[in-house]
Motif scaffolding. Structure first.
Motif, PDB file in Angstrom:
ATOM      1  N   LYS A  53       0.851  -1.189   0.000  1.00 21.18           N
ATOM      2  CA  LYS A  53       0.000   0.000   0.000  1.00 21.18           C
ATOM      3  C   LYS A  53       0.889   1.241   0.000  1.00 21.18           C
ATOM      4  O   LYS A  53       1.684   1.444   0.919  1.00 21.18           O
ATOM      5  CB  LYS A  53      -0.911   0.025   1.228  1.00 21.18           C
ATOM      6  CG  LYS A  53      -1.942  -1.082   1.269  1.00 21.18           C
ATOM      7  CD  LYS A  53      -2.788  -0.985   2.534  1.00 21.18           C
ATOM      8  CE  LYS A  53      -3.794  -2.123   2.635  1.00 21.18           C
ATOM      9  NZ  LYS A  53      -4.574  -2.059   3.901  1.00 21.18           N
ATOM     10  N   ASP A  79       0.661   5.261  -0.002  1.00 18.60           N
ATOM     11  CA  ASP A  79      -0.344   6.263   0.340  1.00 18.60           C
ATOM     12  C   ASP A  79       0.235   7.667   0.256  1.00 18.60           C
ATOM     13  O   ASP A  79       1.091   8.049   1.062  1.00 18.60           O
ATOM     14  CB  ASP A  79      -0.882   5.997   1.754  1.00 18.60           C
ATOM     15  CG  ASP A  79      -1.998   6.953   2.141  1.00 18.60           C
ATOM     16  OD1 ASP A  79      -2.719   7.443   1.241  1.00 18.60           O
ATOM     17  OD2 ASP A  79      -2.158   7.214   3.347  1.00 18.60           O
ATOM     18  N   SER A 112      -0.594   7.306  -4.857  1.00 25.37           N
ATOM     19  CA  SER A 112      -1.213   6.244  -4.067  1.00 25.37           C
ATOM     20  C   SER A 112      -1.424   5.036  -4.970  1.00 25.37           C
ATOM     21  O   SER A 112      -1.811   5.171  -6.132  1.00 25.37           O
ATOM     22  CB  SER A 112      -2.549   6.702  -3.484  1.00 25.37           C
ATOM     23  OG  SER A 112      -2.350   7.734  -2.522  1.00 25.37           O
TER      24      SER A 112
END
Length: 238
Positions: A7, A9, A25
């Motif tokens: 992930k 971000d 992101s």
């Protein structure tokens, strides 16, 4: 059902006080092959360097599974399961193929199962078994690229970062490299792949992100991108 392994971000990063990446992101699901395409010099390699800890973030965060990794050292990120296969060969030229592969398992966590992974690499890349005592500097360009991929696999990666594996190779060798990448994908490995050519990954990637000037300007499936000639012409010159 597999969940997100990586992930990213709102990540920003760059060089000498200038951000190259601007608020990116991205999510990579476990077992997927995700491709980043775009013009040269627009941040693709910078993104991989940020993930592998070679470049510190100026904003945002990066998470592998449940663990935040952007504050770790590069060796700690490797130990967590992220292996970066950079552009070009980056081999130890006077070492043999076998010695180069063994260097991929230098961490204690990887060295324990080295013999088994070596056989797995040789099964996937049988040419390397034929050449295992050959000095790396005497290999062809395609063979050197395969050694680089094999060395990355020796580290027992959860996430494999591949930076333009086709760079500088003849078309027939590129086809061979992508056969290997397809086999890796079929084996369930999670791969984040950087490539300049969308056509090379359109039928292989689970998802493609188009990066331009440090920002994602399009995301979707490969066939969708190939059906958008205006996007290809604007950002990829074709």
């Amino acid at each position: 059902m597999a969940g997100a392994l990586l992930k990213i971000d709102n990540v920003s990063a760059g060089y000498h006080g200038q951000d190259v990446l601007r608020g990116l992101s991205l999510t990579v699901e476990e077992g997927n092959l995700v491709a980043i395409v775009g013009p040269n010099g627009h941040g693709k390699t910078t993104l991989l360097r940020a993930i592998s800890g070679l470049l510190r973030l100026t904003g945002g965060s990066i998470q592998l599974g449940e663990r935040r990794i952007d504050r770790l050292r590069p060796d700690q990120i490797v130990a967590a399961g992220v292996v970066h296969v950079p552009q070009g060969d980056m081999l130890f030229p006077e070492m043999t193929v076998l010695e180069n592969l063994q260097m991929g398992a230098y961490l204690p966590s990887a060295s324990a199962g080295m013999a088994q992974r070596l056989e797995e690499v040789y099964t996937l890349l049988p040419k390397l078994k034929e050449r295992h005592h050959q000095v790396a500097s005497t290999l062809s360009g395609g063979e050197r690229r395969m050694v680089g991929i094999g060395r990355g696999l020796m580290a027992d990666a959860r996430l494999l970062l591949l930076d333009e594996p086709s760079l500088g190779l003849a078309p027939i060798i590129i086809d061979q490299i992508y056969e290997v990448i397809s086999a890796l994908r079929a084996s369930g490995r999670t791969i984040l792949l950087v490539e300049e050519s969308a056509a090379r990954v359109a039928d292989k990637a689970d998802r493609i992100h188009l990066l331009d000037h440090g920002e994602f300007v399009w995301s979707g499936a490969g066939p969708e991108l190939m059906a958008r000639p205006e996007i290809l012409a604007t950002y990829l010159g074709g």
